[in-house]
Design an enzyme around this catalytic site. Structure first.
Site, PDB file in Angstrom:
ATOM      1  N   GLU A 242      73.176 -49.539  23.125  1.00  0.00           N
ATOM      2  CA  GLU A 242      72.911 -50.588  24.112  1.00  0.00           C
ATOM      3  C   GLU A 242      74.231 -51.257  24.432  1.00  0.00           C
ATOM      4  O   GLU A 242      74.897 -51.791  23.551  1.00  0.00           O
ATOM      5  CB  GLU A 242      71.959 -51.645  23.540  1.00  0.00           C
ATOM      6  CG  GLU A 242      70.511 -51.227  23.503  1.00  0.00           C
ATOM      7  CD  GLU A 242      69.632 -52.337  22.920  1.00  0.00           C
ATOM      8  OE1 GLU A 242      70.119 -53.476  22.772  1.00  0.00           O
ATOM      9  OE2 GLU A 242      68.479 -52.044  22.596  1.00  0.00           O
TER      10      GLU A 242
ATOM     11  N   ASP B  31      70.208 -65.438  24.030  1.00  0.00           N
ATOM     12  CA  ASP B  31      71.120 -65.055  22.960  1.00  0.00           C
ATOM     13  C   ASP B  31      71.585 -66.230  22.118  1.00  0.00           C
ATOM     14  O   ASP B  31      71.817 -67.330  22.629  1.00  0.00           O
ATOM     15  CB  ASP B  31      72.335 -64.337  23.557  1.00  0.00           C
ATOM     16  CG  ASP B  31      71.975 -62.939  24.008  1.00  0.00           C
ATOM     17  OD1 ASP B  31      71.556 -62.140  23.144  1.00  0.00           O
ATOM     18  OD2 ASP B  31      72.094 -62.642  25.210  1.00  0.00           O
TER      19      ASP B  31
END
Ligand SMILES: Cc1ncc(COP(=O)(O)O)c(C=O)c1O
Lengths: 259, 413
Positions: free
Chosen positions: A42, A53
């Site tokens: 990824e 995040d």
């Protein structure tokens, strides 16, 4: 193209590794992940406002953008990766705005051209699929959706509809890089997801160590590790390839020998 | 109670999926999606529940101090009439939102949302704040109802807005300094969303403006629409007719949509939204998302945003902390593209001049946000006939801004 995913997940539990594009020496870092034994890559597309995040990946986004990383650079990194590694599935992970700003068709075409197999967009839920999903499917790029502890049975069919490659189970209600989920809750969730779908289920968020990865690999088709790898890039800057390869080897050993 | 607007009404949006044309929507992480759907369900129930609105109205009256007056501003009217060409210079009215409890319109929305939070059984409240106005309003309603409250505020703003930080603490809220990004409003919103994702089971997020994922833009608008509904009644009483022009500053757009929305289907009522042009559009240092931005996706909705060609969000600039945000609510993006509302940029300097003029001519110290709306008067009054009526929303009082204004004027306190 989606058969790169099929091959990767056919061998048994797969290790999925995330790093942020443009943070450190990305080409060397990606090679280190593959050499260490990652089955799926990824590549994070940096964004100014990474709402899902935690601090580790937020800072990686900022480091990358501060160095001047552009969307064109990410596609160049992806295309070069594809040339060096013809068989390893590559996923772009990021946020809606950079992916849709030039139109979803443009983005999907660039993905196809660069040899990107799948896309994870954090802030496009099934309800807003039209913003990106149709263009990706038209271009033969997998849309990889996220399922979470709050995705109940009523929602699950909508999440699965139009998704392919694999299903990413976010094991904690929270942001990346924070706490880890209880093993029992992961087992129960994976069983529920697998009963509803034929595509592989990879589990991520909060996975840092080979011990954790091994336990998850006993029940899931894949284990995703991100923040622990990104932390190494923060610590080692442009010389992170060695440490990355070392951690990836340990994780891959644990995942591949789990079953 | 909600009355269905007529077919072809400009007041019927958002559609069933939360869109205003191409704008709006629910661009959130999957973790939040079920909660957002729940909130919508709960809001639909509340909308049709007379008890909900009875409680809302009672709090508006006795806790907030509504209705806020519609005030004829005689000296402003005369001042601009004297400057205008012969026969021009309309009557200027102020909608006095600055007289509300906590000193701004923000409290209207907070009351509505905390009532929803309690109906949903949530016990904890979070909010983002820039200057601290929405933070203070949220801390106020959390204290009033005894719910635990956390306010996310950029570390830069915590430093710049010490009095409001202390107010929030006095009201029992915890102020969390946000150290990510540029450490201002946009980052505070990011961190509030991050916290929310991890605490969806017991936490309600009181968003401070008519933006964010559906149904927030709709419900914030509905709670703030009390402003426009009152103006409608008050102007009928005073003038026997509707106004010709409405003016309001647009940060996220909640005070503006609250004033505009009840008049959208009255074609004789023109509307002007004021964006913050900072040091000037051409300087690049501004917060005018419609004038200087383009459509994109951020914080749960599609709307006009300040961004580069890659879709990276750029920093906003305005002397007014409440306008210092690189986006605005999706309904304004739609009203802009449909042409129903005209949006005009006003610079820091223009706002400062209007701020001082309002103090001297009307004895009212307006918020810097509201001063942006007042700064449109020279141009608007010059274009409008003497027998016309203009209403400007004085969304907040300026006590919070005196330090900023003193510094800008080179005055040492
Ligand atoms: C007094 C005042 N007016 C206007 C605004 C801008 O917000 P909105 O556009 O949502 O009304 C703020 C925001 O803090 C404010 O405090």
């Amino acid at each position: 193209m989606s058969n790169r995913f099929e091959t990767a997940f056919a061998k048994g539990p797969a290790l999925v590794c995330f790093i942020t594009g443009g943070d450190g020496d990305t080409a060397a870092n990606l090679d280190a992940l593959v050499e260490g034994g990652a089955d799926v890559i990824e590549l994070g597309m940096p964004f100014t406002d990474p709402m899902a995040d935690g601090p580790a990946i937020q800072e990686a986004n900022i480091r990358s953008l501060d160095k001047g990383t552009r969307t064109a650079d990410i596609f160049r990194m992806a295309a070069e990766f594809r040339t060096r590694h013809p068989h390893v599935p590559l996923v772009l992970m990021g946020y809606a705005n950079p992916m849709t700003i030039r139109g979803p068709e443009w983005f999907a075409a660039e993905c196809a051209k660069a040899g990107v197999d799948g896309v994870i967009c954090v802030d496009i839920p099934p309800e807003e699929d039209a913003a990106l999903g149709p263009a990706l499917r038209e271009a033969g790029v997998s849309l990889i959706r996220l399922a979470t502890p709050t995705t109940d049975d009523a929602r699950l069919p909508a999440v699965l509809e139009g998704s392919s490659g694999f299903l990413y189970y976010v094991s904690v209600a929270g942001i990346t890089g924070m706490q880890q989920a209880a093993q029992a809750s992961i087992e129960e969730a994976v069983a529920r997801l697998k009963a509803a779908s034929d595509i592989p289920v990879a589990v991520g968020f909060g996975v840092r160590t080979p011990e954790q990865a091994s336990k998850i690999a006993k029940v899931a088709d894949g284990v995703v590790v991100g923040s622990a790898l990104v932390d190494l890039v923060r610590q080692h800057g442009d010389k992170a390839a060695g440490p990355l390869k070392e951690l990836t080897s340990a994780l891959a050993g644990a995942v591949h020998s789990a079953r | 109670m909600t009355v269905q607007p007529p077919v072809n009404s400009l007041r019927s949006l958002p559609d069933d999926t939360g869109h205003f044309g191409q704008f709006g929507g629910r661009y959130v992480a999957e973790t939040l999606m079920p909660l957002i759907l729940d909130l919508e369900k709960e809001y639909r129930k509340a909308q049709d529940d007379p008890e909900f609105w009875a409680e809302f109205d009672a709090l508006m009256k006795d806790f907030v101090g509504r209705p806020s007056p519609l005030y004829y501003a005689p000296r402003m009217t005369e001042h601009f009439r004297a400057l205008a060409p012969e026969g021009k210079g309309p009557k200027v009215y102020f909608k006095r939102e600055e007289l509300n409890h906590t000193g701004a319109h923000k409290i209207n929305n907070c009351i509505g949302q905390i009532l929803l939070a309690m109906r949903m059984g949530k016990t904890k409240i979070i909010a983002e704040t820039g200057a601290g106005q929405h933070g203070v309003a949220t801390a106020t309603v959390a204290a009033r109802f005894g719910l635990e409250c956390k306010i996310f505020m950029g570390a830069t703003d915590v430093e710049r807005q010490k009095p409001n930080v202390f107010r929030m603490k006095l009201l029992g809220a915890e102020v969390v300094p946000v150290k990510s990004g540029a450490m201002t409003l946009k980052d505070a919103m990011n961190d509030a969303l991050r916290h929310w994702v991890a605490h969806v089971h017991d936490t309600f997020y009181i968003i401070g403006t008519a933006a964010g994922p559906h149904p927030y833009p709709e419900l914030v608008r509905d709670f703030q629409s009390i402003i426009g509904k009152e103006v409608r009644e008050q102007i009928m009483e005073k003038e026997g007719r509707l106004p010709d022009m409405l003016v309001a500053a647009v940060g996220g757009g909640s005070n503006a949509i609250g004033l505009f929305h009840p008049f959208l289907d009255d074609p004789e009522v023109a509307m002007t939204g004021i964006e913050a042009a900072g040091l000037g559009i051409e300087s690049g240092k501004h917060a005018a998302s419609l004038t200087g931005g383009k459509p994109g996706i951020l914080h749960g909705n599609k709307t006009y945003l300040l961004q580069d060609e890659d879709g990276q969000i750029t920093e906003a600039h305005s002397i007014s902390a409440g306008l210092d945000y690189p986006g605005l609510g999706p309904e304004h993006s739609w009203l802009h593209e449909s042409g129903r509302v005209r949006y005009v940029p006003i610079t820091d300097d223009q706002a400062l001049e209007a701020f001082q003029l309002c103090c001297l001519l009307e004895g009212i110290i307006p918020a810097l946000e509201s001063a942006h709306a007042l700064a449109a008067l020279p141009q608007l009054t010059a274009e409008m006939d003497e027998d016309k009526i203009l209403v400007v929303n004085v969304s907040g009082r300026g006590d919070k801004d005196i330090f900023t204004v003193a510094e800008a004027l080179g005055v040492e306190l």
